[in-house]
Motif scaffolding. Structure first.
Motif, PDB file in Angstrom:
ATOM      1  N   THR A  10      -3.524  20.763 -11.145  1.00  0.00           N
ATOM      2  CA  THR A  10      -4.222  21.358  -9.989  1.00  0.00           C
ATOM      3  C   THR A  10      -3.878  22.472  -9.329  1.00  0.00           C
ATOM      4  OG1 THR A  10      -4.354  18.607  -9.472  1.00  0.00           O
ATOM      5  CG2 THR A  10      -5.103  20.807  -7.665  1.00  0.00           C
ATOM      6  N   GLN A  11      -5.138  23.120  -9.859  1.00  0.00           N
ATOM      7  CA  GLN A  11      -4.939  24.668  -9.046  1.00  0.00           C
ATOM      8  C   GLN A  11      -6.286  25.078  -8.234  1.00  0.00           C
ATOM      9  OE1 GLN A  11      -3.564  27.089 -13.134  1.00  0.00           O
ATOM     10  NE2 GLN A  11      -4.206  25.446 -13.999  1.00  0.00           N
ATOM     11  N   LEU A  12      -5.662  26.085  -7.710  1.00  0.00           N
ATOM     12  CA  LEU A  12      -6.689  26.549  -6.289  1.00  0.00           C
ATOM     13  C   LEU A  12      -6.208  28.057  -5.798  1.00  0.00           C
ATOM     14  CD1 LEU A  12      -6.022  25.161  -3.637  1.00  0.00           C
ATOM     15  CD2 LEU A  12      -5.647  24.066  -4.902  1.00  0.00           C
ATOM     16  N   LEU A  13      -7.188  28.361  -4.847  1.00  0.00           N
ATOM     17  CA  LEU A  13      -6.396  29.456  -4.363  1.00  0.00           C
ATOM     18  C   LEU A  13      -6.513  29.457  -2.749  1.00  0.00           C
ATOM     19  CD1 LEU A  13      -7.635  32.876  -6.259  1.00  0.00           C
ATOM     20  CD2 LEU A  13      -5.472  32.009  -6.113  1.00  0.00           C
ATOM     21  N   ILE A  14      -5.870  29.636  -1.793  1.00  0.00           N
ATOM     22  CA  ILE A  14      -6.476  29.363   0.091  1.00  0.00           C
ATOM     23  C   ILE A  14      -6.328  31.146   0.040  1.00  0.00           C
ATOM     24  CG2 ILE A  14      -5.479  28.716   1.926  1.00  0.00           C
ATOM     25  CD1 ILE A  14      -3.548  26.472   0.088  1.00  0.00           C
ATOM     26  N   GLU A  15      -7.513  31.117   0.656  1.00  0.00           N
ATOM     27  CA  GLU A  15      -7.531  32.193   1.311  1.00  0.00           C
ATOM     28  C   GLU A  15      -7.437  32.310   3.364  1.00  0.00           C
ATOM     29  OE1 GLU A  15     -10.467  36.448   0.543  1.00  0.00           O
ATOM     30  OE2 GLU A  15     -10.746  34.297   0.038  1.00  0.00           O
ATOM     31  N   SER A  20       1.642  30.750   5.005  1.00  0.00           N
ATOM     32  CA  SER A  20       2.964  30.555   4.805  1.00  0.00           C
ATOM     33  C   SER A  20       3.534  30.262   3.386  1.00  0.00           C
ATOM     34  CB  SER A  20       3.730  30.421   6.016  1.00  0.00           C
ATOM     35  OG  SER A  20       4.923  29.395   5.295  1.00  0.00           O
ATOM     36  N   GLU A  21       3.896  31.207   2.506  1.00  0.00           N
ATOM     37  CA  GLU A  21       4.122  30.303   1.474  1.00  0.00           C
ATOM     38  C   GLU A  21       5.414  28.588   1.336  1.00  0.00           C
ATOM     39  OE1 GLU A  21       6.732  32.533  -1.489  1.00  0.00           O
ATOM     40  OE2 GLU A  21       4.443  33.699  -1.154  1.00  0.00           O
ATOM     41  N   ASP A  22       6.169  28.746   2.192  1.00  0.00           N
ATOM     42  CA  ASP A  22       7.208  28.702   2.496  1.00  0.00           C
ATOM     43  C   ASP A  22       6.795  26.873   3.097  1.00  0.00           C
ATOM     44  OD1 ASP A  22       9.256  30.256   0.843  1.00  0.00           O
ATOM     45  OD2 ASP A  22       9.728  31.062   2.990  1.00  0.00           O
ATOM     46  N   ALA A  23       6.153  27.179   4.313  1.00  0.00           N
ATOM     47  CA  ALA A  23       5.321  25.994   5.460  1.00  0.00           C
ATOM     48  C   ALA A  23       4.783  25.371   3.945  1.00  0.00           C
ATOM     49  CB  ALA A  23       4.838  26.808   6.146  1.00  0.00           C
ATOM     50  N   ILE A  24       3.761  25.845   3.211  1.00  0.00           N
ATOM     51  CA  ILE A  24       2.890  24.655   2.743  1.00  0.00           C
ATOM     52  C   ILE A  24       3.628  24.624   1.590  1.00  0.00           C
ATOM     53  CG2 ILE A  24       1.163  25.288   1.032  1.00  0.00           C
ATOM     54  CD1 ILE A  24      -0.454  27.981   2.540  1.00  0.00           C
ATOM     55  N   HIS A  25       4.550  25.057   0.666  1.00  0.00           N
ATOM     56  CA  HIS A  25       5.437  24.563  -0.095  1.00  0.00           C
ATOM     57  C   HIS A  25       5.988  23.613   0.734  1.00  0.00           C
ATOM     58  CE1 HIS A  25       9.090  23.630  -2.691  1.00  0.00           C
ATOM     59  NE2 HIS A  25       8.442  24.759  -3.493  1.00  0.00           N
ATOM     60  N   ASP A  26       6.619  23.545   1.793  1.00  0.00           N
ATOM     61  CA  ASP A  26       7.379  22.515   2.284  1.00  0.00           C
ATOM     62  C   ASP A  26       6.464  20.967   2.555  1.00  0.00           C
ATOM     63  OD1 ASP A  26       9.853  23.305   1.858  1.00  0.00           O
ATOM     64  OD2 ASP A  26      10.213  24.404   4.122  1.00  0.00           O
ATOM     65  N   TYR A  27       5.489  21.061   2.807  1.00  0.00           N
ATOM     66  CA  TYR A  27       4.609  20.039   3.357  1.00  0.00           C
ATOM     67  C   TYR A  27       4.416  19.123   2.178  1.00  0.00           C
ATOM     68  CZ  TYR A  27       0.135  17.902   4.973  1.00  0.00           C
ATOM     69  OH  TYR A  27      -0.106  16.501   5.235  1.00  0.00           O
ATOM     70  N   ILE A  28       4.119  20.348   1.182  1.00  0.00           N
ATOM     71  CA  ILE A  28       3.599  19.606  -0.501  1.00  0.00           C
ATOM     72  C   ILE A  28       4.770  18.919  -0.510  1.00  0.00           C
ATOM     73  CG2 ILE A  28       2.570  20.190  -2.500  1.00  0.00           C
ATOM     74  CD1 ILE A  28       0.953  22.032  -1.286  1.00  0.00           C
ATOM     75  N   ILE A  29       5.425  18.853  -0.736  1.00  0.00           N
ATOM     76  CA  ILE A  29       6.815  18.386  -1.418  1.00  0.00           C
ATOM     77  C   ILE A  29       7.038  16.779  -0.415  1.00  0.00           C
ATOM     78  CG2 ILE A  29       9.681  18.824  -1.143  1.00  0.00           C
ATOM     79  CD1 ILE A  29       8.131  19.536  -4.083  1.00  0.00           C
ATOM     80  N   LYS A  30       7.008  17.903   0.582  1.00  0.00           N
ATOM     81  CA  LYS A  30       6.936  16.244   1.535  1.00  0.00           C
ATOM     82  C   LYS A  30       6.652  15.145   1.906  1.00  0.00           C
ATOM     83  CE  LYS A  30      10.687  18.719   4.713  1.00  0.00           C
ATOM     84  NZ  LYS A  30      10.272  20.028   5.586  1.00  0.00           N
ATOM     85  N   ASN A  31       4.579  15.429   1.686  1.00  0.00           N
ATOM     86  CA  ASN A  31       3.431  14.903   1.589  1.00  0.00           C
ATOM     87  C   ASN A  31       3.145  14.550   0.643  1.00  0.00           C
ATOM     88  OD1 ASN A  31       3.725  14.887   4.642  1.00  0.00           O
ATOM     89  ND2 ASN A  31       3.881  16.550   4.693  1.00  0.00           N
ATOM     90  N   ILE A  46      -2.501  32.493  -0.715  1.00  0.00           N
ATOM     91  CA  ILE A  46      -1.527  31.297  -1.550  1.00  0.00           C
ATOM     92  C   ILE A  46      -2.518  30.825  -2.722  1.00  0.00           C
ATOM     93  CG2 ILE A  46      -0.254  29.618  -1.468  1.00  0.00           C
ATOM     94  CD1 ILE A  46       0.151  31.854   0.200  1.00  0.00           C
ATOM     95  N   LYS A  47      -1.469  31.254  -3.997  1.00  0.00           N
ATOM     96  CA  LYS A  47      -2.047  30.462  -4.923  1.00  0.00           C
ATOM     97  C   LYS A  47      -0.908  29.206  -5.407  1.00  0.00           C
ATOM     98  CE  LYS A  47      -2.366  30.627 -10.115  1.00  0.00           C
ATOM     99  NZ  LYS A  47      -3.972  29.767 -10.144  1.00  0.00           N
TER     100      LYS A  47
END
Length: 85
Positions: A10-15, A20-31, A46-47
């Protein structure tokens, strides 16, 4: 043949604003279960690249952050079997 644990690449762009790439990364990993996560960019774009069995969860989360586009969801099991994704 090698078993693919997470079938959707799955690939996408968020505009958006104040991303925050760190917050997005952490949310995805946890959820959201998956692997091979990349979340790179700046506070307005963010890609995301992620292997998961539940791409709709990733899309729903990303859409809550801003405008999502250039969305690609490929079925890696079909690709591995020589079929179109």
């Amino acid at each position: 043949m090698e078993e693919i644990e997470y079938r959707f690449d799955t690939q996408l762009l968020i505009e958006g604003k104040n991303l925050s790439e760190d917050a997005i990364h952490d949310y995805i990993i946890k959820n959201i279960e998956g692997d091979c996560l990349l979340a790179v960019g700046d506070d307005e774009l963010i890609k995301i690249h992620f292997h998961t069995n539940t791409p709709w969860k990733l899309l729903e989360y990303a859409a809550s952050l801003g405008d999502i586009h250039d969305i690609v969801v490929e079925n890696m099991v079909r690709q591995a079997n020589g079929l179109q994704g």
